[in-house]
Design a protein around this motif. Structure first.
Motif: not given
Length: 518
Positions: A365-372, A432-434, A11-18
């Protein structure tokens, strides 16, 4: 179709912050309030693109309108046998757009309403058609043109220009009201010159920036005016925190410009500040008034009439962003159509070899450290999947299936990421997204490479400059990840549409010769 469901889903609430980003809740009240502003969630629409689009629309509109009138009124033999009408249409439309530009009819304020620029629009169109009539008269080619066509094009063209502007102004007015045509800016540094800078920007009617507030570490540095750092505002603008909080704020909301108002004599502080800010996808500007040294006028850029020195520019902006977006969407859609049989064959092979879903979703990690979340064909046994990539895949890794080894080696496992491109989360070409916990020498990538997150100043891609230069696959040493990041930064600093095309064409050959993908 349960077998096409996604593995590794959270779920989105489980996304880890950069790693370099604080949550919005940890920011100061004024800073947190700014992140909750509705306009902060909507992307900047480039005024350059809006003005250019208006020019193109009006040029094409006048040409098409003039041709339609000629097609309906002028006898076919006269119309098709001569190029006079075509030359007249293009020349007059170009002159019209040029006059509109000279009269200031393409400013954002003029595009957001019809009433203000109406006189200028009618005057410009009248001058342009008057020049056409004068050219026809002096060149003595009046017999080759229909006077009725000229009259109709003038009358209907005037109505068409006003109608087009009315429709255009609806969208532009909405963008202005929502703040999408104004650049959101913050100032770092609250020295003596900050008040003059903020007053100059606020009083300049041509300025297109909205100042959100001021960041500073002066209390931490114990400067002479440290008492000023204890107040809640700086010349009426909220004090929003320190440099680290500025970086966190720029990750949590939309910031377009950072104005670095530090004395040029504070070299150490300047360099440290730039090092931290250089990872952000923003324009960084130094006020010209910060230094007594004066350069040639072309050295400066301007926000309104206030001169600045460009330190860093956003890597891909304005028409470059439009071109890359269009390129991505068209090529990705074509690739999905062409590769659909291959993707179907891979899906069947995965399903036949092992139980579980065909597709795997992994957070990166995506653009500007957003999680994708990127899509991949599942290459591991379902009970051994590593959603965070905490352990690198190595040669003969027992977690990888036989089909998985093949599709990882050939990068067929990444074909579903074409759908991420259509969704706007990835680009065809980029760093490449890591994965979240990807490591080199048992350390997270950002702990190994200083300024690692600068590679996130653009959207990540399916392939990139590093991949076609041999830095693809396993990154088990510091050197490998450092080289990959170096190539990613090179791509960002030298981006062009031709470079994207070159990388795409080189990618199949790089896959054949690759020895590091397991």
């Amino acid at each position: 179709m349960r077998w096409l469901s996604l593995a590794g889903r959270e779920t989105s609430s489980e996304l880890r912050q950069p790693a370099d980003t604080a949550s919005a809740g940890a920011l100061r009240p004024a800073t947190r309030a700014a992140t909750l502003d509705a306009s902060s969630r909507r992307g900047l629409i480039s005024p350059t693109v809006v003005r250019g689009s208006a020019r193109v629309v009006e040029f094409l509109g006048l040409c098409l309108l003039g041709f339609a009138i000629a097609f309906l009124y002028v006898p076919a033999p006269d119309l098709w046998a001569s190029s006079q009408y075509l030359i007249a249409l293009i020349a007059t439309a170009l002159i019209t757009v040029t006059i509109f530009e000279a009269l200031g009819a393409y400013t954002v304020s003029a595009l957001s309403t019809v009433v203000q620029p109406m006189t200028r629009l009618l005057l410009g169109w009248t001058i342009a058609t008057g020049l056409l009539v004068a050219a026809v008269f002096f060149l003595k080619i009046g017999a080759e043109f229909s006077r009725v066509w000229l009259a109709l094009w003038f009358g209907i063209g005037a109505f068409g220009v006003i109608s087009t502007r009315a429709l255009f102004s609806i969208a532009v007015r909405d963008w202005v009201q929502s703040g999408r045509l104004n650049r959101r800016a913050v100032v770092y540094g609250s020295g003596a010159s900050t008040q003059g800078l903020l007053d100059a920007l606020a009083s300049d009617p041509r300025s297109d920036v909205s100042i959100l507030g001021v960041f500073d570490d002066r209390a931490a540095f114990r400067d002479a005016d440290a008492d000023a750092a204890d107040t809640d505002t700086v010349t009426g603008y909220p004090r929003m925190g320190t440099l680290d909080e500025l970086v966190s704020f720029a990750r949590a909301t939309r910031i377009d410009v950072v104005i670095l108002n530090l004395p040029v004599t504070a070299e150490t502080r300047m360099l440290e500040t730039l090092r931290k800010l250089s990872v952000l996808p923003v324009d960084i500007r130094l006020p010209a008034m910060a230094s007594r040294v004066r350069f040639q006028p072309r050295t400066y850029s301007y926000i309104g009439d206030v001169p600045f020195i460009d330190v860093f520019d956003r890597p891909i902006a304005d028409w470059g962003l439009v071109a890359k977006w269009t390129f991505d969407k068209i090529i990705a859609a074509l690739a999905i159509g062409l590769l659909a049989p291959v993707m179907a064959a891979v899906a069947v092979a995965i399903k036949l070899e092992s139980k579980g879903p065909v597709l795997f979703r992994q957070k990166r990690y995506g653009f500007n450290n957003e999680l994708i979340e990127v899509f991949k064909f599942r290459s591991m046994f379902t009970d051994r999947c590593d959603a965070t990539a905490s352990r690198l895949v190595t040669r003969d890794d027992p977690r990888v299936t036989r089909i998985g080894r093949f599709i990882r080696r050939t990068s067929l496992d990444e074909l579903p990421q074409l759908f991420n491109v259509l969704r706007g989360e990835l680009s065809l070409v980029g760093p490449r997204p890591h994965a979240l916990e990807a490591k080199a020498a048992d350390k997270l990538y950002n702990e190994v490479v200083d300024g690692y997150f600068a590679r996130h100043k653009v959207k990540p891609g399916i392939t990139g400059w590093a991949q076609i230069n041999g830095w693809r696959g396993e990154t088990d040493t510091r050197e490998k990840i450092q080289k990959r990041v170096e190539h990613d930064i090179y791509y960002i600093e030298n981006w062009s549409l031709f470079l994207d095309l070159y990388i795409l064409l080189r990618t199949p050959f790089a896959l054949i010769s690759s020895k590091n993908a397991y």
